[in-house]
Scaffold this motif. Structure first.
Motif, PDB file in Angstrom:
ATOM      1  N   LYS A 248      -6.698   9.758  -3.481  1.00  0.00           N
ATOM      2  CA  LYS A 248      -6.255   8.377  -3.609  1.00  0.00           C
ATOM      3  C   LYS A 248      -4.937   8.165  -2.876  1.00  0.00           C
ATOM      4  O   LYS A 248      -4.757   7.152  -2.176  1.00  0.00           O
ATOM      5  CB  LYS A 248      -6.110   8.011  -5.091  1.00  0.00           C
ATOM      6  CG  LYS A 248      -5.703   6.564  -5.321  1.00  0.00           C
ATOM      7  CD  LYS A 248      -5.626   6.256  -6.809  1.00  0.00           C
ATOM      8  CE  LYS A 248      -5.193   4.806  -7.046  1.00  0.00           C
ATOM      9  NZ  LYS A 248      -5.090   4.487  -8.492  1.00  0.00           N
ATOM     10  N   ALA A 249      -4.018   9.102  -3.021  1.00  0.00           N
ATOM     11  CA  ALA A 249      -2.716   8.963  -2.366  1.00  0.00           C
ATOM     12  C   ALA A 249      -2.856   8.997  -0.848  1.00  0.00           C
ATOM     13  O   ALA A 249      -2.208   8.213  -0.135  1.00  0.00           O
ATOM     14  CB  ALA A 249      -1.781  10.074  -2.832  1.00  0.00           C
TER      15      ALA A 249
ATOM     16  N   ALA B  96       0.852   4.119  -2.796  1.00  0.00           N
ATOM     17  CA  ALA B  96       0.693   5.535  -2.457  1.00  0.00           C
ATOM     18  C   ALA B  96       1.816   6.364  -3.049  1.00  0.00           C
ATOM     19  O   ALA B  96       1.592   7.477  -3.550  1.00  0.00           O
ATOM     20  CB  ALA B  96       0.658   5.706  -0.930  1.00  0.00           C
TER      21      ALA B  96
ATOM     22  N   VAL C 142       2.956  13.268   0.253  1.00  0.00           N
ATOM     23  CA  VAL C 142       1.683  13.649  -0.385  1.00  0.00           C
ATOM     24  C   VAL C 142       1.290  15.064   0.006  1.00  0.00           C
ATOM     25  O   VAL C 142       0.925  15.887  -0.853  1.00  0.00           O
ATOM     26  CB  VAL C 142       0.578  12.645   0.004  1.00  0.00           C
ATOM     27  CG1 VAL C 142      -0.781  13.148  -0.466  1.00  0.00           C
ATOM     28  CG2 VAL C 142       0.868  11.272  -0.611  1.00  0.00           C
TER      29      VAL C 142
ATOM     30  N   TYR D 234       0.833  -1.204   0.000  1.00  0.00           N
ATOM     31  CA  TYR D 234       0.000   0.000   0.000  1.00  0.00           C
ATOM     32  C   TYR D 234       0.872   1.261   0.000  1.00  0.00           C
ATOM     33  O   TYR D 234       0.551   2.259  -0.644  1.00  0.00           O
ATOM     34  CB  TYR D 234      -0.928   0.010   1.222  1.00  0.00           C
ATOM     35  CG  TYR D 234      -2.193  -0.794   1.044  1.00  0.00           C
ATOM     36  CD1 TYR D 234      -3.062  -0.539  -0.023  1.00  0.00           C
ATOM     37  CD2 TYR D 234      -2.540  -1.803   1.945  1.00  0.00           C
ATOM     38  CE1 TYR D 234      -4.230  -1.284  -0.183  1.00  0.00           C
ATOM     39  CE2 TYR D 234      -3.704  -2.545   1.793  1.00  0.00           C
ATOM     40  CZ  TYR D 234      -4.539  -2.286   0.729  1.00  0.00           C
ATOM     41  OH  TYR D 234      -5.689  -3.016   0.566  1.00  0.00           O
TER      42      TYR D 234
ATOM     43  N   THR E  59       1.244   6.852  -6.703  1.00  0.00           N
ATOM     44  CA  THR E  59       0.165   7.831  -6.900  1.00  0.00           C
ATOM     45  C   THR E  59       0.668   9.239  -6.642  1.00  0.00           C
ATOM     46  O   THR E  59       0.328  10.183  -7.379  1.00  0.00           O
ATOM     47  CB  THR E  59      -1.023   7.505  -5.977  1.00  0.00           C
ATOM     48  OG1 THR E  59      -1.429   6.148  -6.178  1.00  0.00           O
ATOM     49  CG2 THR E  59      -2.202   8.423  -6.257  1.00  0.00           C
TER      50      THR E  59
ATOM     51  N   THR F 218      -5.508   8.132   0.899  1.00  0.00           N
ATOM     52  CA  THR F 218      -6.148   6.879   1.312  1.00  0.00           C
ATOM     53  C   THR F 218      -5.151   5.726   1.355  1.00  0.00           C
ATOM     54  O   THR F 218      -5.091   4.969   2.333  1.00  0.00           O
ATOM     55  CB  THR F 218      -7.296   6.527   0.344  1.00  0.00           C
ATOM     56  OG1 THR F 218      -8.278   7.568   0.388  1.00  0.00           O
ATOM     57  CG2 THR F 218      -7.947   5.211   0.732  1.00  0.00           C
ATOM     58  N   LEU F 219      -4.364   5.600   0.299  1.00  0.00           N
ATOM     59  CA  LEU F 219      -3.390   4.503   0.246  1.00  0.00           C
ATOM     60  C   LEU F 219      -2.321   4.651   1.330  1.00  0.00           C
ATOM     61  O   LEU F 219      -1.920   3.665   1.947  1.00  0.00           O
ATOM     62  CB  LEU F 219      -2.745   4.450  -1.139  1.00  0.00           C
ATOM     63  CG  LEU F 219      -3.650   3.979  -2.272  1.00  0.00           C
ATOM     64  CD1 LEU F 219      -3.001   4.248  -3.623  1.00  0.00           C
ATOM     65  CD2 LEU F 219      -3.972   2.489  -2.122  1.00  0.00           C
ATOM     66  N   ALA F 220      -1.861   5.876   1.562  1.00  0.00           N
ATOM     67  CA  ALA F 220      -0.873   6.099   2.620  1.00  0.00           C
ATOM     68  C   ALA F 220      -1.458   5.751   3.982  1.00  0.00           C
ATOM     69  O   ALA F 220      -0.765   5.209   4.852  1.00  0.00           O
ATOM     70  CB  ALA F 220      -0.393   7.546   2.599  1.00  0.00           C
TER      71      ALA F 220
END
Length: 293
Positions: free
Chosen positions: A82-83, A57, A99, A53, A60, A85-87
């Motif tokens: 999106k970045a 991130a 980010v 993940y 992204t 969320t993934l982070a």
């Protein structure tokens, strides 16, 4: 994980060399999608899942940064959520820091100064800045440029001082993600030059630009181009037309047409033609600019 980390390092290297091209943006976004797809089609330990993940991130964030650097700002903004969320899924404080740092620059270019400062402060508040002074230094250096944008000279100068104090304490040999590899004393000098330019402190900006160029490592072609453009603006601000044009002409044609470098050189062109509309240097620069178009 090894394969995706190698691809991430390659993306960072491409950005250092060519800047945020459309191809790089699309490539990084596709790699983010591939990494997420791997999560959903394979079995892995919780540690590996977190790392995956985090890499997704980072890809992204690279796509977002490519769009920001290329001034495709409407394409950059959708990558932010999106970045983040993934982070968050990765519980990766370093990627989250990255980010928010990119988001601050994106908001600045979107003309949203309050959001830019808030994102910059979010990066500075990330816990990694308390454990690693290099991250703290970069966050403060970026905040310096944002304070300078609003004309806050005191805040900008204070941030530059704090950035310098932090980088002086940092262990430059410590292992960090590949996307932090660009930040060193030369990059701090570059960001300080940006801040001084926005405050109209031309001599200070020129001094920092020269220091940056003396220390910039090979391979950071985009950063060389940005610094030469800033040096040209600093010299022009002091009325030194001939050296300013010489500095601007140092920027390679390919980079001169691209993103943030092109914006700086367009600003230089406008200021040069206003200051010395009939000079031979201006005529030579305009011809050079037409050839680069």
């Amino acid at each position: 994980m090894d394969r995706m980390n190698a691809k991430l390092a390659a993306v960072v290297s491409m950005d250092d060399k060519y800047g945020g091209t459309q191809d790089l943006q699309e490539h990084a976004a596709a790699l983010a999608d591939e990494t997420v797809r791997l999560q959903n089609t394979h079995t892995a330990s919780s540690r590996i899942r977190s790392e995956m993940y985090g890499v997704a991130a980072a890809f992204t964030a690279s796509a977002m940064w490519a769009a920001v650097d290329g001034r495709r700002l409407t394409e950059a903004e959708p990558f932010l959520n999106k970045a983040v969320t993934l982070a968050g899924l990765a519980d990766d404080r370093a990627v989250l820091y990255r980010v928010w740092g990119h988001a601050a620059i994106m908001y600045r270019h979107l003309g949203r100064p309050a959001d830019a400062v808030a994102a910059g402060e979010a990066a500075r508040a990330t816990s990694i800045t308390r454990s690693d002074p290099l991250y703290a230094s970069l966050a403060m250096a970026r905040l310096a440029t944002l304070h300078a944008d609003s004309g806050d000279s005191r805040g900008a100068l204070r941030a530059i001082g704090l950035a310098q104090a932090s980088i002086d304490r940092a262990d430059q040999t410590k292992h960090r993600p590949p996307w932090m590899g660009f930040y060193d004393q030369a990059e701090l000098d570059s960001l300080a030059a940006f801040a001084y330019l926005r405050l109209g402190r031309w001599e200070d900006a020129e001094h920092r630009a020269h220091r940056c160029l003396a220390g910039l490592r090979p391979g950071l072609e985009r950063n060389h181009a940005l610094t030469y453009a800033n040096l040209a603006l600093a010299q022009l601000g002091q009325g030194d037309v001939e050296p300013a044009v010489a500095a601007a002409r140092t920027v390679p044609h390919g980079l001169a047409r691209h993103g943030r470098v092109a914006v700086l050189l367009n600003d230089f062109t406008a200021r040069l033609t206003a200051l010395a509309p009939r000079s031979s240097e201006t005529a030579a620069w305009l011809e050079h600019r037409r050839a680069a178009a």
